[in-house]
Motif scaffolding. Structure first.
Motif, PDB file in Angstrom:
ATOM      1  N   ALA A 152       0.439  -1.130  -0.096  1.00 59.99           N
ATOM      2  CA  ALA A 152      -0.295   0.410  -0.316  1.00 59.99           C
ATOM      3  C   ALA A 152       0.894   1.004  -0.089  1.00 59.99           C
ATOM      4  O   ALA A 152       0.429   2.523   0.103  1.00 59.99           O
ATOM      5  CB  ALA A 152      -0.963  -0.010   0.871  1.00 59.99           C
ATOM      6  N   GLY A 153       2.329   0.761  -0.196  1.00 57.13           N
ATOM      7  CA  GLY A 153       3.179   2.304  -0.432  1.00 57.13           C
ATOM      8  C   GLY A 153       3.595   2.361   1.112  1.00 57.13           C
ATOM      9  O   GLY A 153       4.159   3.797   1.401  1.00 57.13           O
ATOM     10  N   PHE A 154       2.965   2.031   2.379  1.00 53.33           N
ATOM     11  CA  PHE A 154       3.942   2.507   3.561  1.00 53.33           C
ATOM     12  C   PHE A 154       5.612   1.570   4.036  1.00 53.33           C
ATOM     13  O   PHE A 154       5.148   0.733   3.224  1.00 53.33           O
ATOM     14  CB  PHE A 154       3.541   1.675   4.459  1.00 53.33           C
ATOM     15  N   ASP A 214      -6.929   9.760   4.098  1.00 57.13           N
ATOM     16  CA  ASP A 214      -7.096   8.839   3.261  1.00 57.13           C
ATOM     17  C   ASP A 214      -5.949   7.783   3.408  1.00 57.13           C
ATOM     18  O   ASP A 214      -5.774   6.263   3.426  1.00 57.13           O
ATOM     19  CB  ASP A 214      -6.576   9.709   1.299  1.00 57.13           C
ATOM     20  N   THR A 215      -4.918   8.207   4.480  1.00 60.76           N
ATOM     21  CA  THR A 215      -4.061   6.961   5.398  1.00 60.76           C
ATOM     22  C   THR A 215      -4.853   6.233   6.088  1.00 60.76           C
ATOM     23  O   THR A 215      -4.288   5.100   5.545  1.00 60.76           O
ATOM     24  CB  THR A 215      -3.263   8.181   6.271  1.00 60.76           C
ATOM     25  N   ARG A 216      -5.129   6.886   7.007  1.00 67.09           N
ATOM     26  CA  ARG A 216      -6.576   5.404   7.413  1.00 67.09           C
ATOM     27  C   ARG A 216      -7.110   4.770   6.910  1.00 67.09           C
ATOM     28  O   ARG A 216      -6.917   3.823   7.417  1.00 67.09           O
ATOM     29  CB  ARG A 216      -7.453   6.413   8.706  1.00 67.09           C
ATOM     30  N   ARG A 217      -7.435   5.273   5.618  1.00 68.44           N
ATOM     31  CA  ARG A 217      -8.622   4.248   4.574  1.00 68.44           C
ATOM     32  C   ARG A 217      -7.578   2.888   4.390  1.00 68.44           C
ATOM     33  O   ARG A 217      -8.126   2.011   3.972  1.00 68.44           O
ATOM     34  CB  ARG A 217      -9.112   5.212   3.260  1.00 68.44           C
ATOM     35  N   ARG A 218      -6.307   3.686   3.233  1.00 67.34           N
ATOM     36  CA  ARG A 218      -5.237   2.715   3.369  1.00 67.34           C
ATOM     37  C   ARG A 218      -4.884   1.616   4.319  1.00 67.34           C
ATOM     38  O   ARG A 218      -4.057   1.101   4.080  1.00 67.34           O
ATOM     39  CB  ARG A 218      -4.111   3.757   2.470  1.00 67.34           C
ATOM     40  N   VAL A 219      -4.581   2.007   5.092  1.00 63.59           N
ATOM     41  CA  VAL A 219      -3.914   1.617   6.575  1.00 63.59           C
ATOM     42  C   VAL A 219      -5.499   0.327   7.056  1.00 63.59           C
ATOM     43  O   VAL A 219      -4.878  -1.417   6.563  1.00 63.59           O
ATOM     44  CB  VAL A 219      -3.589   1.992   7.602  1.00 63.59           C
ATOM     45  N   VAL A 223      -4.644  -4.007   6.107  1.00 59.39           N
ATOM     46  CA  VAL A 223      -5.528  -5.233   7.355  1.00 59.39           C
ATOM     47  C   VAL A 223      -6.385  -5.884   6.061  1.00 59.39           C
ATOM     48  O   VAL A 223      -6.398  -7.451   6.507  1.00 59.39           O
ATOM     49  CB  VAL A 223      -6.132  -3.636   8.846  1.00 59.39           C
ATOM     50  N   ALA A 224      -7.184  -5.588   5.689  1.00 60.28           N
ATOM     51  CA  ALA A 224      -8.268  -6.187   5.593  1.00 60.28           C
ATOM     52  C   ALA A 224      -7.833  -7.235   4.717  1.00 60.28           C
ATOM     53  O   ALA A 224      -8.439  -8.625   4.450  1.00 60.28           O
ATOM     54  CB  ALA A 224      -9.467  -5.310   4.615  1.00 60.28           C
ATOM     55  N   SER A 225      -7.169  -6.689   3.380  1.00 57.77           N
ATOM     56  CA  SER A 225      -7.125  -7.485   2.558  1.00 57.77           C
ATOM     57  C   SER A 225      -5.874  -8.698   3.414  1.00 57.77           C
ATOM     58  O   SER A 225      -6.015  -9.755   2.293  1.00 57.77           O
ATOM     59  CB  SER A 225      -6.104  -6.913   1.622  1.00 57.77           C
ATOM     60  N   ALA A 226      -5.355  -8.143   4.249  1.00 61.14           N
ATOM     61  CA  ALA A 226      -4.287  -9.336   4.933  1.00 61.14           C
ATOM     62  C   ALA A 226      -5.409 -10.389   5.366  1.00 61.14           C
ATOM     63  O   ALA A 226      -4.723 -11.386   5.885  1.00 61.14           O
ATOM     64  CB  ALA A 226      -3.347  -8.697   5.851  1.00 61.14           C
TER      65      ALA A 226
END
Length: 233
Positions: A152-154, A214-219, A223-226
């Motif tokens: 996700a770019g983190f 947007d950052t919180r959404r990306r995190v 998590v959901a994808s994992a």
């Protein structure tokens, strides 16, 4: 009479409308009386943790998972009570934001008030405990979360393994910033458990970034994808 944990999870699953949903406990790190780290702008880690945990919980529920949000009221001062509440879940995730050792801190002025900051560290990290009875599954999910955060770019945070950082954590996967720890909430969980440090809020740039919706959404998306790491019984 309060229902037992397995009965509670079953009731929540029925409310979610699916018998196949995974049950996930999302823990809000720290509490109001002991709010954890302070950001470079004087804001509490608990505030960051609560805001992110709510987004993560909402995202997981949107995928059909049953979610118990632990510590959202800000009054849960017992670290052992947190994983105990997750008994019967498929996974326990504790949401946190990171800082650095005292000796790395400098002072600057924000809105006329002195605040502490350090830009030496940034990025996410994931912690598991070998004392957790479901360690193999914990590690698998920690690696899945770390991988998803990186995709996700983190940036993986490797500050914890610097020789002079005074952290004492053993890195299990440096590419994904997965660490071995004895943190109570993951050590004493009876279900697979991990602690996610989503970002470093003592870092001036990252403190601002981690507040962005947007950052919180990306995190939360990461998590959901994992959650494919889960194999509900």
């Amino acid at each position: 009479m309060r229902p037992s944990k397995p009965v509670l999870w079953a009731m929540l699953a029925l409310c979610a409308g699916t018998a196949q949903a995974a049950t996930i406990a999302v823990d809000v790190g720290h509490y109001l009386a002991a709010p954890g780290a302070t950001s470079a702008y004087g804001e509490t880690e608990f505030g960051y943790n609560l805001a992110l945990a709510k987004v993560v919980a909402q995202r997981l529920r949107a995928d059909g998972h049953v979610v118990l949000l632990i510590g959202a009221g800000g009054d849960m001062d017992s670290l052992r009570a947190r994983p105990a509440m997750a008994s019967g879940a498929d996974l326990f995730i504790s949401i946190h934001h990171d800082s650095v050792q005292e000796r790395y801190l400098s002072t600057w002025t924000v809105a006329g008030k002195a605040q502490r900051y350090s830009d030496i560290s940034h990025g996410y990290s994931v912690f598991v405990s070998k004392d957790n009875p479901r360690y193999t599954e914990s590690l698998g999910c920690a690696e899945a979360v770390g991988s998803a955060m990186k995709r996700a770019g983190f940036a993986p945070n490797l500050h914890h393994v610097m020789n002079d950082a005074g952290e004492g954590y053993a890195v299990l996967d440096p590419d994904l910033a997965v660490y071995q720890s004895s943190l109570i909430v993951v050590k004493y969980a009876t279900v697979p458990a991990l602690l996610l440090e989503a970002g470093v809020i003592i870092n001036r740039d990252e403190a601002l970034a981690m507040k962005q919706p947007d950052t919180r959404r990306r995190v939360a998306d990461a998590v959901a994808s994992a959650m494919s790491c889960l194999t509900p019984e």
